[in-house]
Design a protein around this motif. Structure first.
Motif, short mmCIF file in Angstrom:
data_model
loop_
_atom_site.label_atom_id
_atom_site.label_comp_id
_atom_site.label_asym_id
_atom_site.label_seq_id
_atom_site.Cartn_x
_atom_site.Cartn_y
_atom_site.Cartn_z
N CYS A 68 -40.47 -6.84 115.92
CA CYS A 68 -39.38 -7.29 116.79
C CYS A 68 -38.07 -6.84 116.17
O CYS A 68 -37.85 -7.03 114.98
CB CYS A 68 -39.41 -8.82 116.91
SG CYS A 68 -38.15 -9.45 118.02
N LEU A 69 -37.23 -6.19 116.98
CA LEU A 69 -35.97 -5.68 116.44
C LEU A 69 -35.03 -6.79 116.01
O LEU A 69 -34.40 -6.71 114.97
CB LEU A 69 -35.29 -4.78 117.46
CG LEU A 69 -36.04 -3.48 117.77
CD1 LEU A 69 -35.30 -2.68 118.84
CD2 LEU A 69 -36.21 -2.65 116.51
N ALA A 70 -34.91 -7.83 116.81
CA ALA A 70 -33.98 -8.92 116.49
C ALA A 70 -34.52 -10.25 116.98
O ALA A 70 -34.21 -10.68 118.08
CB ALA A 70 -32.62 -8.64 117.11
N PRO A 71 -35.33 -10.94 116.17
CA PRO A 71 -35.82 -12.25 116.60
C PRO A 71 -34.66 -13.25 116.70
O PRO A 71 -33.78 -13.26 115.85
CB PRO A 71 -36.82 -12.66 115.52
CG PRO A 71 -36.68 -11.70 114.41
CD PRO A 71 -35.87 -10.55 114.87
N ALA A 72 -34.67 -14.04 117.77
CA ALA A 72 -33.65 -15.07 117.96
C ALA A 72 -34.12 -16.35 117.28
O ALA A 72 -35.26 -16.76 117.47
CB ALA A 72 -33.44 -15.31 119.45
N LEU A 73 -33.25 -16.95 116.49
CA LEU A 73 -33.60 -18.16 115.76
C LEU A 73 -32.84 -19.35 116.33
O LEU A 73 -31.66 -19.24 116.67
CB LEU A 73 -33.26 -18.00 114.27
CG LEU A 73 -33.93 -16.82 113.56
CD1 LEU A 73 -33.45 -16.72 112.12
CD2 LEU A 73 -35.44 -16.95 113.61
N SER A 74 -33.54 -20.47 116.46
CA SER A 74 -32.92 -21.72 116.93
C SER A 74 -33.70 -22.88 116.31
O SER A 74 -34.78 -22.69 115.78
CB SER A 74 -32.95 -21.80 118.46
OG SER A 74 -34.28 -21.80 118.93
N TRP A 75 -33.13 -24.08 116.41
CA TRP A 75 -33.80 -25.25 115.87
C TRP A 75 -34.73 -25.84 116.91
O TRP A 75 -34.30 -26.11 118.03
CB TRP A 75 -32.78 -26.31 115.44
CG TRP A 75 -32.02 -25.92 114.22
CD1 TRP A 75 -30.75 -25.43 114.18
CD2 TRP A 75 -32.49 -25.97 112.88
NE1 TRP A 75 -30.41 -25.17 112.87
CE2 TRP A 75 -31.45 -25.49 112.06
CE3 TRP A 75 -33.68 -26.36 112.29
CZ2 TRP A 75 -31.57 -25.41 110.69
CZ3 TRP A 75 -33.81 -26.27 110.91
CH2 TRP A 75 -32.76 -25.80 110.13
N ALA A 76 -36.00 -26.01 116.57
CA ALA A 76 -36.94 -26.71 117.43
C ALA A 76 -36.89 -28.21 117.12
O ALA A 76 -37.00 -29.03 118.02
CB ALA A 76 -38.36 -26.18 117.22
N ARG A 77 -36.75 -28.54 115.84
CA ARG A 77 -36.57 -29.91 115.34
C ARG A 77 -35.71 -29.80 114.10
O ARG A 77 -35.33 -28.71 113.69
CB ARG A 77 -37.93 -30.53 114.96
CG ARG A 77 -38.83 -30.82 116.10
CD ARG A 77 -40.01 -31.67 115.68
NE ARG A 77 -40.35 -31.59 114.26
CZ ARG A 77 -41.59 -31.58 113.79
NH1 ARG A 77 -42.60 -31.63 114.63
NH2 ARG A 77 -41.83 -31.52 112.50
N ALA A 78 -35.45 -30.92 113.46
CA ALA A 78 -34.62 -30.90 112.26
C ALA A 78 -35.32 -30.17 111.11
O ALA A 78 -34.66 -29.67 110.21
CB ALA A 78 -34.29 -32.32 111.82
N ASP A 79 -36.65 -30.10 111.15
CA ASP A 79 -37.38 -29.46 110.06
C ASP A 79 -38.22 -28.26 110.53
O ASP A 79 -39.11 -27.81 109.81
CB ASP A 79 -38.28 -30.48 109.37
CG ASP A 79 -39.31 -31.09 110.30
OD1 ASP A 79 -39.14 -30.98 111.53
OD2 ASP A 79 -40.29 -31.67 109.81
N VAL A 80 -37.93 -27.73 111.72
CA VAL A 80 -38.68 -26.60 112.26
C VAL A 80 -37.72 -25.62 112.93
O VAL A 80 -36.93 -26.01 113.79
CB VAL A 80 -39.75 -27.05 113.28
CG1 VAL A 80 -40.48 -25.85 113.87
CG2 VAL A 80 -40.74 -28.00 112.64
N VAL A 81 -37.81 -24.35 112.52
CA VAL A 81 -37.02 -23.30 113.14
C VAL A 81 -37.91 -22.53 114.11
O VAL A 81 -39.06 -22.22 113.79
CB VAL A 81 -36.44 -22.33 112.08
CG1 VAL A 81 -35.78 -21.12 112.72
CG2 VAL A 81 -35.45 -23.06 111.20
N ARG A 82 -37.38 -22.25 115.28
CA ARG A 82 -38.11 -21.48 116.29
C ARG A 82 -37.62 -20.04 116.25
O ARG A 82 -36.43 -19.78 116.34
CB ARG A 82 -37.86 -22.07 117.67
CG ARG A 82 -38.55 -21.33 118.77
CD ARG A 82 -38.28 -21.97 120.10
NE ARG A 82 -38.74 -21.10 121.16
CZ ARG A 82 -39.03 -21.51 122.38
NH1 ARG A 82 -38.90 -22.78 122.70
NH2 ARG A 82 -39.44 -20.66 123.28
N ALA A 83 -38.56 -19.09 116.08
CA ALA A 83 -38.24 -17.66 116.09
C ALA A 83 -38.83 -17.07 117.36
O ALA A 83 -40.03 -17.16 117.59
CB ALA A 83 -38.82 -16.98 114.86
N ASP A 84 -37.98 -16.49 118.22
CA ASP A 84 -38.40 -15.91 119.49
C ASP A 84 -38.14 -14.41 119.50
O ASP A 84 -37.09 -13.96 119.06
CB ASP A 84 -37.62 -16.52 120.66
CG ASP A 84 -38.04 -17.93 120.96
OD1 ASP A 84 -39.23 -18.14 121.21
OD2 ASP A 84 -37.16 -18.81 120.95
#
Length: 174
Positions: A68-84
């Motif tokens: 993936c050229l640029a995965p988007a990162l966001s918070w799924a929970r306070a202790d889990v990062v979501r990479a899309d």
């Protein structure tokens, strides 16, 4: 033997095999090696750790995902990062080990959490804007707020993350 080839099902199978053989023979040689087609998991771990403010990310180094050229990162929970990744489409949920609070020793019990600013099921007004414009939408909290982040669901069912600012104002997280 000739009688066997007169059967329509046998002829269809033979024609299918011949077509498959032609497709395989006509396929161009791959231009990428397997290593080039896969995402660098160590680099993804470093990106997630940077996003999480240096907190250690737990990603299995044996993980195999398409590049993936640029995965988007966001918070799924306070202790889990979501990479899309948009293309090819994949999503990873990466657990984060929370760093110790200043002055606490390893193995110490975590501090009690304060009451969340927004509760699950609560309806909030979410604002997004830029220089000279602003748009707001009503959304529903999918779970209790964790710190200044909140998981939300919009009117069309689309899920997104909001950031809680001073005074309880919720803005679209970037």
């Amino acid at each position: 033997m000739r009688q066997m080839f007169k059967s329509p099902s046998v002829r269809h199978i033979l024609l299918g095999l011949a077509g498959l053989g032609a497709l395989i023979a006509a396929r161009p040689a791959p231009t990428q090696t397997l290593a080039q087609a896969l995402h660098d998991v160590a680099a993804l771990k470093a990106q997630v750790q940077g996003f999480a403010g240096g907190a250690p990310a737990r990603i299995d180094p044996r993980l195999v995902v398409p590049r993936c050229l640029a995965p988007a990162l966001s918070w799924a929970r306070a202790d889990v990062v979501r990479a899309d990744c948009a293309s090819p489409a994949w999503t990873l949920y990466v657990p984060i080990d929370q760093p110790f609070a200043l002055g606490s020793a390893p193995g110490a019990l975590p501090q009690a959490r304060a009451r969340p600013a927004i509760w699950r099921g609560e309806r909030v007004l979410v604002e997004a804007g830029g220089q000279g414009w602003a748009v707001s939408i009503e959304a529903e909290a999918e779970r209790d707020a964790d710190g200044n982040r909140i998981a939300l669901k919009g009117p069309a069912g689309r899920r997104f993350t909001g950031r809680i600012e001073e005074g309880g104002k919720v803005v679209l997280a970037r």
